[in-house]
Design an enzyme around this catalytic site. Structure first.
Site, PDB file in Angstrom:
ATOM      1  N   GLU A 240       0.860  -1.053   0.107  1.00  0.00           N
ATOM      2  CA  GLU A 240       0.003   0.073   0.218  1.00  0.00           C
ATOM      3  C   GLU A 240       0.933   0.926   0.228  1.00  0.00           C
ATOM      4  O   GLU A 240       1.717   1.248   0.164  1.00  0.00           O
ATOM      5  CB  GLU A 240      -0.824   0.549   1.020  1.00  0.00           C
ATOM      6  CG  GLU A 240      -1.991  -0.732   1.090  1.00  0.00           C
ATOM      7  CD  GLU A 240      -2.502  -0.678   2.586  1.00  0.00           C
ATOM      8  OE1 GLU A 240      -4.034  -2.032   3.086  1.00  0.00           O
ATOM      9  OE2 GLU A 240      -2.440   0.115   3.162  1.00  0.00           O
TER      10      GLU A 240
ATOM     11  N   CYS B 216       2.969   8.726   1.553  1.00  0.00           N
ATOM     12  CA  CYS B 216       3.249   7.091   2.938  1.00  0.00           C
ATOM     13  C   CYS B 216       3.836   6.292   1.895  1.00  0.00           C
ATOM     14  O   CYS B 216       2.952   5.863   1.548  1.00  0.00           O
ATOM     15  CB  CYS B 216       2.368   7.378   3.524  1.00  0.00           C
ATOM     16  SG  CYS B 216       2.418   6.058   5.087  1.00  0.00           S
TER      17      CYS B 216
ATOM     18  N   CYS C  20       5.680  -7.170   7.506  1.00  0.00           N
ATOM     19  CA  CYS C  20       6.608  -6.709   8.706  1.00  0.00           C
ATOM     20  C   CYS C  20       7.159  -7.942   9.857  1.00  0.00           C
ATOM     21  O   CYS C  20       6.024  -8.625  10.160  1.00  0.00           O
ATOM     22  CB  CYS C  20       6.001  -5.675   9.187  1.00  0.00           C
ATOM     23  SG  CYS C  20       6.630  -4.735  10.533  1.00  0.00           S
TER      24      CYS C  20
ATOM     25  N   CYS D 220       3.927  -6.286  15.649  1.00  0.00           N
ATOM     26  CA  CYS D 220       3.049  -5.404  16.977  1.00  0.00           C
ATOM     27  C   CYS D 220       1.953  -5.210  17.139  1.00  0.00           C
ATOM     28  O   CYS D 220       1.175  -6.368  16.536  1.00  0.00           O
ATOM     29  CB  CYS D 220       3.277  -3.988  17.135  1.00  0.00           C
ATOM     30  SG  CYS D 220       5.190  -2.801  16.023  1.00  0.00           S
TER      31      CYS D 220
ATOM     32  N   CYS E 210      -0.828  -3.493  15.495  1.00  0.00           N
ATOM     33  CA  CYS E 210      -1.166  -3.505  14.458  1.00  0.00           C
ATOM     34  C   CYS E 210      -1.225  -4.284  12.782  1.00  0.00           C
ATOM     35  O   CYS E 210      -1.426  -5.817  12.979  1.00  0.00           O
ATOM     36  CB  CYS E 210       0.665  -2.969  13.348  1.00  0.00           C
ATOM     37  SG  CYS E 210       1.392  -3.194  11.841  1.00  0.00           S
TER      38      CYS E 210
ATOM     39  N   GLY F 143       5.890  -2.271   6.356  1.00  0.00           N
ATOM     40  CA  GLY F 143       7.425  -2.968   7.205  1.00  0.00           C
ATOM     41  C   GLY F 143       8.002  -1.809   7.834  1.00  0.00           C
ATOM     42  O   GLY F 143       6.899  -0.910   8.624  1.00  0.00           O
ATOM     43  N   GLU F 144       8.824  -2.257   8.296  1.00  0.00           N
ATOM     44  CA  GLU F 144       9.809  -1.513   9.319  1.00  0.00           C
ATOM     45  C   GLU F 144      11.067  -1.226   8.559  1.00  0.00           C
ATOM     46  O   GLU F 144      11.944  -2.502   7.589  1.00  0.00           O
ATOM     47  CB  GLU F 144      10.221  -2.746  10.426  1.00  0.00           C
ATOM     48  CG  GLU F 144      11.310  -2.364  11.271  1.00  0.00           C
ATOM     49  CD  GLU F 144      11.159  -0.609  11.344  1.00  0.00           C
ATOM     50  OE1 GLU F 144       9.950  -0.160  12.556  1.00  0.00           O
ATOM     51  OE2 GLU F 144      12.303   0.104  11.895  1.00  0.00           O
TER      52      GLU F 144
ATOM     53  N   SER G 271      10.231   6.629   9.627  1.00  0.00           N
ATOM     54  CA  SER G 271       9.312   5.928  11.228  1.00  0.00           C
ATOM     55  C   SER G 271      10.089   4.648  11.737  1.00  0.00           C
ATOM     56  O   SER G 271      10.089   3.760  10.366  1.00  0.00           O
ATOM     57  CB  SER G 271       7.814   6.279  10.443  1.00  0.00           C
ATOM     58  OG  SER G 271       7.574   5.198  11.859  1.00  0.00           O
TER      59      SER G 271
ATOM     60  N   SER H 197       8.290   5.630  16.442  1.00  0.00           N
ATOM     61  CA  SER H 197       6.747   4.512  17.216  1.00  0.00           C
ATOM     62  C   SER H 197       7.184   4.342  18.343  1.00  0.00           C
ATOM     63  O   SER H 197       7.700   3.398  18.713  1.00  0.00           O
ATOM     64  CB  SER H 197       6.530   3.997  16.171  1.00  0.00           C
ATOM     65  OG  SER H 197       6.229   4.364  15.391  1.00  0.00           O
ATOM     66  N   LEU H 198       6.812   5.648  19.567  1.00  0.00           N
ATOM     67  CA  LEU H 198       6.932   5.466  20.937  1.00  0.00           C
ATOM     68  C   LEU H 198       5.892   4.628  21.921  1.00  0.00           C
ATOM     69  O   LEU H 198       6.702   3.468  22.575  1.00  0.00           O
ATOM     70  CB  LEU H 198       7.521   6.650  21.673  1.00  0.00           C
ATOM     71  CG  LEU H 198       8.400   6.430  23.133  1.00  0.00           C
ATOM     72  CD1 LEU H 198       9.242   5.635  23.211  1.00  0.00           C
ATOM     73  CD2 LEU H 198       8.479   7.953  24.014  1.00  0.00           C
ATOM     74  N   HIS H 199       4.805   5.164  21.840  1.00  0.00           N
ATOM     75  CA  HIS H 199       3.999   4.743  22.109  1.00  0.00           C
ATOM     76  C   HIS H 199       3.210   3.940  23.662  1.00  0.00           C
ATOM     77  O   HIS H 199       2.780   4.216  23.512  1.00  0.00           O
ATOM     78  CB  HIS H 199       3.200   2.880  21.618  1.00  0.00           C
ATOM     79  CG  HIS H 199       3.851   3.151  19.610  1.00  0.00           C
ATOM     80  ND1 HIS H 199       3.527   5.100  19.137  1.00  0.00           N
ATOM     81  CD2 HIS H 199       3.716   2.330  18.675  1.00  0.00           C
ATOM     82  CE1 HIS H 199       3.671   4.391  18.246  1.00  0.00           C
ATOM     83  NE2 HIS H 199       3.953   2.830  17.571  1.00  0.00           N
TER      84      HIS H 199
ATOM     85  N   ASN I 282      -6.286   2.691  15.729  1.00  0.00           N
ATOM     86  CA  ASN I 282      -7.534   2.849  14.838  1.00  0.00           C
ATOM     87  C   ASN I 282      -7.629   1.598  14.378  1.00  0.00           C
ATOM     88  O   ASN I 282      -7.200   0.722  14.498  1.00  0.00           O
ATOM     89  CB  ASN I 282      -6.864   3.401  13.021  1.00  0.00           C
ATOM     90  CG  ASN I 282      -7.757   4.020  12.056  1.00  0.00           C
ATOM     91  OD1 ASN I 282      -8.857   3.210  12.389  1.00  0.00           O
ATOM     92  ND2 ASN I 282      -7.747   4.019  10.980  1.00  0.00           N
TER      93      ASN I 282
ATOM     94  N   CYS J 232      -2.604   1.583   8.420  1.00  0.00           N
ATOM     95  CA  CYS J 232      -1.672   0.453   7.400  1.00  0.00           C
ATOM     96  C   CYS J 232      -2.045  -0.334   7.009  1.00  0.00           C
ATOM     97  O   CYS J 232      -2.831  -1.174   8.088  1.00  0.00           O
ATOM     98  CB  CYS J 232      -0.201   0.583   6.965  1.00  0.00           C
ATOM     99  SG  CYS J 232       0.498   0.572   8.856  1.00  0.00           S
TER     100      CYS J 232
HETATM  101  N1  SAH Z   1       7.172   0.068  10.783  1.00  0.00           N
HETATM  102  C1  SAH Z   1       7.558   1.654  10.902  1.00  0.00           C
HETATM  103  C2  SAH Z   1       6.532   2.581   9.937  1.00  0.00           C
HETATM  104  C3  SAH Z   1       5.393   2.076   9.600  1.00  0.00           C
HETATM  105  S1  SAH Z   1       3.703   2.152  11.096  1.00  0.00           S
HETATM  106  C4  SAH Z   1       6.845   2.071  12.322  1.00  0.00           C
HETATM  107  O1  SAH Z   1       6.183   1.302  13.404  1.00  0.00           O
HETATM  108  O2  SAH Z   1       7.392   2.837  12.705  1.00  0.00           O
HETATM  109  C5  SAH Z   1       3.804   3.168  10.566  1.00  0.00           C
HETATM  110  C6  SAH Z   1       2.597   3.874  11.895  1.00  0.00           C
HETATM  111  O3  SAH Z   1       1.388   3.428  11.925  1.00  0.00           O
HETATM  112  C7  SAH Z   1       3.447   3.862  13.267  1.00  0.00           C
HETATM  113  O4  SAH Z   1       3.537   4.547  14.002  1.00  0.00           O
HETATM  114  C8  SAH Z   1       2.311   2.862  13.103  1.00  0.00           C
HETATM  115  O5  SAH Z   1       1.981   3.053  15.079  1.00  0.00           O
HETATM  116  C9  SAH Z   1       1.061   3.241  12.844  1.00  0.00           C
HETATM  117  N2  SAH Z   1      -0.195   2.001  12.744  1.00  0.00           N
HETATM  118  C10 SAH Z   1       0.015   0.842  13.116  1.00  0.00           C
HETATM  119  N3  SAH Z   1      -1.375   0.075  12.995  1.00  0.00           N
HETATM  120  C11 SAH Z   1      -1.931   1.470  13.618  1.00  0.00           C
HETATM  121  C12 SAH Z   1      -3.931   1.205  13.851  1.00  0.00           C
HETATM  122  N4  SAH Z   1      -4.147   0.221  13.679  1.00  0.00           N
HETATM  123  N5  SAH Z   1      -3.886   2.539  14.602  1.00  0.00           N
HETATM  124  C13 SAH Z   1      -3.050   3.611  14.220  1.00  0.00           C
HETATM  125  N6  SAH Z   1      -1.871   3.491  14.229  1.00  0.00           N
HETATM  126  C14 SAH Z   1      -1.532   2.047  13.291  1.00  0.00           C
HETATM  127 FE1  SF4 Z   2       5.671  -3.382  11.636  1.00  0.00          FE
HETATM  128 FE2  SF4 Z   2       5.873  -0.803  12.660  1.00  0.00          FE
HETATM  129 FE3  SF4 Z   2       3.211  -2.647  12.229  1.00  0.00          FE
HETATM  130 FE4  SF4 Z   2       4.606  -2.853  14.199  1.00  0.00          FE
HETATM  131  S1  SF4 Z   2       3.509  -0.470  13.210  1.00  0.00           S
HETATM  132  S2  SF4 Z   2       4.119  -4.218  12.819  1.00  0.00           S
HETATM  133  S3  SF4 Z   2       7.626  -2.039  13.110  1.00  0.00           S
HETATM  134  S4  SF4 Z   2       4.790  -1.849  10.247  1.00  0.00           S
END
Ligand code: SAH
Ligand code: SF4
Length: 355
Positions: free
Chosen positions: A87, A113, A120, A124, A127, A170-171, A202, A225-227, A301, A344
């Site tokens: 995507e 983006c 990936c 996470c 995700c 992806g990362e 990111s 992506s600290l979270h 989301n 994503c």
């Molecule tokens: N792998 C990298 C970049 C891709 S993810 C990373 O993790 O930073 C891009 C962003 O989308 C990240 O900040 C991730 O936390 C966020 N993301 C993933 N799933 C999500 C969801 N369900 N709702 C909102 N943001 C999300």
């Molecule tokens: Fe991979 Fe980023 Fe999704 Fe984590 S948030 S699984 S690092 S794409």
């Protein structure tokens, strides 16, 4: 399978096709003229055009699906040469502005983006991309081609500016060599000429690779992506946090070369009842002390089957206000494209359901 010609930097291409000055011409055809075939590269000898078509794929992406939101966000699902899909999102960040006589004051601003992998490995728990596991790395050309394809599809002239965020599937730092090559190709002034300042990587926080990226001196920005502010919760969200904990990430950020006018972006995914409390905000302020940081709060989301919930707007605003009151720059990411499978991995998933 044939490689795509977009896999190569201009220097590499100059080694592959002789004489070397042809590389510059080919770059012009691909990135300035948006050529659809090698055949139309009129100032190349016919034999060379045939040779290129024999050796390389020109465009590795096919638009499989496209969803447009009311705010101008367009989400693309692309098919790669091996049939896998990724995507890419075209975000309209600012509308064009006109004066009273209808004269253009400034053009609309866009951000692309971009995905860096199919799937990936990081896994996470929040995700959707993670759910499908890891399939493969994208090649440099498959990364570059996403930017080119969406510019082209939106009739966005080659010399018009765009920003790039590596925040798709992806990362990025797990595919660092191909990412770095793509960044270099996108920066080339004979290509799309997108400076490092306009590109943001990111990452979920592979500390050692943050250092490596810094050493590559590409001039790009990073977003972390600290979270979460404590390691237990962060490990629940991002299992890799066991190996690369919060402290190691903060240290790597402190070592990262940052343009003096810029800040490191910290993404903070807000999940209802998990990390949306003021105690977390307090810890966040402490953690980021002394770093030129900017915090971007993201609403979780939800998607069918997700384990977490979207936070309340008032908790989000309270969290933001607390950070601002304590001197931290903080924005709430407006959910662009909320009406189209925004997070994503969600468009891909939807297509699978329909298939
Ligand atoms: N792998 C990298 C970049 C891709 S993810 C990373 O993790 O930073 C891009 C962003 O989308 C990240 O900040 C991730 O936390 C966020 N993301 C993933 N799933 C999500 C969801 N369900 N709702 C909102 N943001 C999300
Ligand atoms: Fe991979 Fe980023 Fe999704 Fe984590 S948030 S699984 S690092 S794409």
């Amino acid at each position: 399978m044939k490689p795509t010609i977009m896999d190569y930097t201009r220097d590499q291409l100059a080694d592959l096709v002789k004489p070397a000055f042809r590389a510059k011409q080919i770059f012009g055809w691909i990135y300035h003229s948006y050529a659809d075939s090698f055949e139309e590269m009129a100032n190349l000898p016919k034999a060379l055009r045939a040779e290129l078509a024999e050796r390389f794929i020109l465009n590795p992406l096919k638009i499989l699906r496209k969803e447009e939101a009311s705010d101008g966000t367009i989400k693309y699902l692309f098919e790669l040469p091996d049939g896998k899909t990724v995507e890419t999102v075209w975000l309209k960040m600012k509308e064009a502005q006109y004066d009273v006589e209808g004269k253009l004051l400034h053009e609309a601003k866009h951000t692309v983006c971009v995905s860096t992998q199919v799937g990936c490995k990081v896994g996470c728990s929040f995700c959707l991309t993670a759910k499908g596991g890891f399939t493969r790395d994208l090649t440099p050309g498959e990364i570059v081609a996403q930017v080119l394809a969406v510019k082209k599809d939106n009739a966005h002239a080659a010399n018009r500016r765009v920003n790039i965020v590596y925040m798709g599937m992806g990362e990025p730092l797990d595919n660092l060599d191909n990412l770095a090559a793509a960044i270099r190709i996108l920066k080339d002034e004979n290509g799309l000429a997108i400076s490092g300042k306009r590109q943001t990587v990111s990452t979920s926080g592979i500390s050692t690779r943050i250092d490596k990226l810094g050493q590559m001196d590409l001039g790009v920005h990073i977003a972390i992506s600290l979270h979460a502010v404590d390691d237990d919760l962060r490990t629940e969200l991002i299992p890799m946090n066991k190996a690369y904990n919060i402290a190691s990430i903060i240290e790597a950020v402190r070592r990262f070369p940052i343009d003096t006018r810029k800040r490191v972006m910290f993404e903070y995914l807000v999940i209802k009842g998990k990390n949306d409390d003021i105690a977390s905000a307090k810890k966040l302020i402490k953690l980021l002390q002394g770093i030129k940081a900017k915090v971007n709060l993201i609403y979780f989301n939800p998607y069918p089957g997700s384990d977490y919930q979207r936070p309340e707007r008032e908790d989000m605003v309270r969290f933001q206000q607390y950070l601002i009151d304590h001197g931290l720059l903080c924005t709430i990411r407006d959910s662009k494209g909320i009406d189209i499978s925004a997070a994503c991995g969600q468009l891909k998933e939807k297509t699978k359901e329909l298939a």
